[in-house]
Motif scaffolding. Sequence first.
Motif, PDB file in Angstrom:
ATOM      1  N   LEU A  63       0.811  -1.211   0.000  1.00 45.63           N
ATOM      2  CA  LEU A  63       0.000   0.000   0.000  1.00 45.63           C
ATOM      3  C   LEU A  63       0.845   1.261   0.000  1.00 45.63           C
ATOM      4  O   LEU A  63       0.563   2.207  -0.724  1.00 45.63           O
ATOM      5  CB  LEU A  63      -0.940  -0.007   1.208  1.00 45.63           C
ATOM      6  N   ASN A  64       1.874   1.299   0.816  1.00 45.43           N
ATOM      7  CA  ASN A  64       2.713   2.490   0.945  1.00 45.43           C
ATOM      8  C   ASN A  64       4.164   2.137   0.675  1.00 45.43           C
ATOM      9  O   ASN A  64       4.790   1.443   1.471  1.00 45.43           O
ATOM     10  CB  ASN A  64       2.593   3.087   2.352  1.00 45.43           C
ATOM     11  N   LEU A  65       4.685   2.646  -0.413  1.00 46.25           N
ATOM     12  CA  LEU A  65       6.071   2.374  -0.775  1.00 46.25           C
ATOM     13  C   LEU A  65       7.035   2.951   0.254  1.00 46.25           C
ATOM     14  O   LEU A  65       8.036   2.315   0.596  1.00 46.25           O
ATOM     15  CB  LEU A  65       6.378   2.948  -2.152  1.00 46.25           C
ATOM     16  N   HIS A  66       6.714   4.134   0.790  1.00 51.73           N
ATOM     17  CA  HIS A  66       7.631   4.757   1.739  1.00 51.73           C
ATOM     18  C   HIS A  66       7.739   3.950   3.029  1.00 51.73           C
ATOM     19  O   HIS A  66       8.802   3.860   3.622  1.00 51.73           O
ATOM     20  CB  HIS A  66       7.225   6.204   2.030  1.00 51.73           C
ATOM     21  N   GLU A  67       6.660   3.309   3.476  1.00 56.04           N
ATOM     22  CA  GLU A  67       6.737   2.472   4.673  1.00 56.04           C
ATOM     23  C   GLU A  67       7.585   1.227   4.421  1.00 56.04           C
ATOM     24  O   GLU A  67       8.337   0.803   5.293  1.00 56.04           O
ATOM     25  CB  GLU A  67       5.339   2.074   5.136  1.00 56.04           C
ATOM     26  N   VAL A  68       7.466   0.669   3.236  1.00 53.15           N
ATOM     27  CA  VAL A  68       8.284  -0.494   2.876  1.00 53.15           C
ATOM     28  C   VAL A  68       9.753  -0.103   2.877  1.00 53.15           C
ATOM     29  O   VAL A  68      10.599  -0.818   3.429  1.00 53.15           O
ATOM     30  CB  VAL A  68       7.861  -1.062   1.500  1.00 53.15           C
ATOM     31  N   MET A  69      10.070   1.048   2.309  1.00 52.29           N
ATOM     32  CA  MET A  69      11.459   1.497   2.247  1.00 52.29           C
ATOM     33  C   MET A  69      12.004   1.808   3.641  1.00 52.29           C
ATOM     34  O   MET A  69      13.163   1.521   3.936  1.00 52.29           O
ATOM     35  CB  MET A  69      11.584   2.720   1.333  1.00 52.29           C
ATOM     36  N   ILE A  70      11.174   2.367   4.507  1.00 50.16           N
ATOM     37  CA  ILE A  70      11.617   2.656   5.875  1.00 50.16           C
ATOM     38  C   ILE A  70      11.920   1.361   6.610  1.00 50.16           C
ATOM     39  O   ILE A  70      12.947   1.237   7.280  1.00 50.16           O
ATOM     40  CB  ILE A  70      10.550   3.487   6.622  1.00 50.16           C
ATOM     41  N   ARG A  71      11.047   0.356   6.482  1.00 52.04           N
ATOM     42  CA  ARG A  71      11.295  -0.923   7.158  1.00 52.04           C
ATOM     43  C   ARG A  71      12.521  -1.628   6.578  1.00 52.04           C
ATOM     44  O   ARG A  71      13.277  -2.270   7.317  1.00 52.04           O
ATOM     45  CB  ARG A  71      10.057  -1.812   7.071  1.00 52.04           C
ATOM     46  N   LEU A  72      12.738  -1.511   5.283  1.00 48.78           N
ATOM     47  CA  LEU A  72      13.943  -2.093   4.679  1.00 48.78           C
ATOM     48  C   LEU A  72      15.204  -1.433   5.233  1.00 48.78           C
ATOM     49  O   LEU A  72      16.186  -2.115   5.547  1.00 48.78           O
ATOM     50  CB  LEU A  72      13.910  -1.937   3.157  1.00 48.78           C
ATOM     51  N   GLU A  73      15.183  -0.124   5.352  1.00 51.97           N
ATOM     52  CA  GLU A  73      16.350   0.588   5.871  1.00 51.97           C
ATOM     53  C   GLU A  73      16.579   0.248   7.342  1.00 51.97           C
ATOM     54  O   GLU A  73      17.722   0.077   7.777  1.00 51.97           O
ATOM     55  CB  GLU A  73      16.166   2.098   5.688  1.00 51.97           C
ATOM     56  N   GLU A  74      15.499   0.138   8.117  1.00 49.88           N
ATOM     57  CA  GLU A  74      15.636  -0.241   9.529  1.00 49.88           C
ATOM     58  C   GLU A  74      16.255  -1.622   9.664  1.00 49.88           C
ATOM     59  O   GLU A  74      17.130  -1.849  10.508  1.00 49.88           O
ATOM     60  CB  GLU A  74      14.274  -0.217  10.224  1.00 49.88           C
ATOM     61  N   SER A  75      15.817  -2.564   8.838  1.00 49.30           N
ATOM     62  CA  SER A  75      16.373  -3.917   8.923  1.00 49.30           C
ATOM     63  C   SER A  75      17.821  -3.950   8.444  1.00 49.30           C
ATOM     64  O   SER A  75      18.644  -4.674   8.997  1.00 49.30           O
ATOM     65  CB  SER A  75      15.518  -4.910   8.133  1.00 49.30           C
ATOM     66  N   ARG A  76      18.159  -3.125   7.459  1.00 51.68           N
ATOM     67  CA  ARG A  76      19.545  -3.053   6.990  1.00 51.68           C
ATOM     68  C   ARG A  76      20.455  -2.524   8.089  1.00 51.68           C
ATOM     69  O   ARG A  76      21.532  -3.071   8.350  1.00 51.68           O
ATOM     70  CB  ARG A  76      19.650  -2.167   5.748  1.00 51.68           C
ATOM     71  N   ILE A  77      20.020  -1.470   8.763  1.00 52.26           N
ATOM     72  CA  ILE A  77      20.821  -0.887   9.842  1.00 52.26           C
ATOM     73  C   ILE A  77      20.941  -1.858  11.007  1.00 52.26           C
ATOM     74  O   ILE A  77      22.018  -2.003  11.604  1.00 52.26           O
ATOM     75  CB  ILE A  77      20.213   0.462  10.281  1.00 52.26           C
ATOM     76  N   PHE A  79      20.876  -5.103  10.838  1.00 44.04           N
ATOM     77  CA  PHE A  79      21.788  -6.164  10.432  1.00 44.04           C
ATOM     78  C   PHE A  79      23.236  -5.690  10.489  1.00 44.04           C
ATOM     79  O   PHE A  79      24.124  -6.417  10.943  1.00 44.04           O
ATOM     80  CB  PHE A  79      21.435  -6.648   9.024  1.00 44.04           C
ATOM     81  N   GLN A  80      23.482  -4.444  10.052  1.00 45.15           N
ATOM     82  CA  GLN A  80      24.836  -3.901  10.124  1.00 45.15           C
ATOM     83  C   GLN A  80      25.306  -3.774  11.576  1.00 45.15           C
ATOM     84  O   GLN A  80      26.466  -4.057  11.879  1.00 45.15           O
ATOM     85  CB  GLN A  80      24.903  -2.543   9.437  1.00 45.15           C
ATOM     86  N   LEU A  81      24.406  -3.364  12.455  1.00 48.91           N
ATOM     87  CA  LEU A  81      24.745  -3.270  13.868  1.00 48.91           C
ATOM     88  C   LEU A  81      25.093  -4.649  14.422  1.00 48.91           C
ATOM     89  O   LEU A  81      26.068  -4.805  15.145  1.00 48.91           O
ATOM     90  CB  LEU A  81      23.594  -2.656  14.662  1.00 48.91           C
ATOM     91  N   MET A  82      24.304  -5.646  14.061  1.00 48.02           N
ATOM     92  CA  MET A  82      24.573  -7.007  14.520  1.00 48.02           C
ATOM     93  C   MET A  82      25.945  -7.478  14.037  1.00 48.02           C
ATOM     94  O   MET A  82      26.707  -8.087  14.796  1.00 48.02           O
ATOM     95  CB  MET A  82      23.489  -7.968  14.029  1.00 48.02           C
ATOM     96  N   LEU A  83      26.285  -7.183  12.792  1.00 51.37           N
ATOM     97  CA  LEU A  83      27.587  -7.576  12.260  1.00 51.37           C
ATOM     98  C   LEU A  83      28.727  -6.874  12.986  1.00 51.37           C
ATOM     99  O   LEU A  83      29.759  -7.491  13.270  1.00 51.37           O
ATOM    100  CB  LEU A  83      27.665  -7.276  10.762  1.00 51.37           C
ATOM    101  N   GLN A  84      28.550  -5.599  13.300  1.00 47.90           N
ATOM    102  CA  GLN A  84      29.599  -4.872  14.013  1.00 47.90           C
ATOM    103  C   GLN A  84      29.784  -5.409  15.426  1.00 47.90           C
ATOM    104  O   GLN A  84      30.910  -5.517  15.912  1.00 47.90           O
ATOM    105  CB  GLN A  84      29.279  -3.376  14.051  1.00 47.90           C
ATOM    106  N   VAL A  85      28.685  -5.753  16.088  1.00 46.19           N
ATOM    107  CA  VAL A  85      28.786  -6.344  17.422  1.00 46.19           C
ATOM    108  C   VAL A  85      29.508  -7.683  17.337  1.00 46.19           C
ATOM    109  O   VAL A  85      30.390  -7.990  18.148  1.00 46.19           O
ATOM    110  CB  VAL A  85      27.393  -6.499  18.063  1.00 46.19           C
TER     111      VAL A  85
END
Length: 101
Positions: A63-77, A79-85
């Motif tokens: 329904l909302n492309l911007h919400e999908v993109m926000i959730r994708l960016e949150e999951s990317r960040i 995952f990056q945090l998990m890798l750094q830890v």
Amino acid sequence: MEALSAIAAHDEVPGVFAPAAPAGAGSADLPFARLVSEGLHAVDAQLKTSQTDLQQLALGEALNLHEVMIRLEESRIAFQLMLQVRNRVLEAYQDVMKMQV
């Protein structure tokens, strides 16, 4: 007005590595392994949600492309945090193994 309510839904994003502690219990009571496990499960859940969002987007059901993109960016960040830890823990382990007793 609908756009504002959609944005307001993202005002309070729960922490990825902040497990829900029982009432009256501090985070010092939780063992390290449990904290790590809960953090990994939270990141996994975010990645699965993002994958589902991408599938819905590909099918044209999002329904909302911007919400999908926000959730994708949150999951990317997350995952990056998990890798750094993981990298820091592995580096600390290697430093301990190099110590002479």
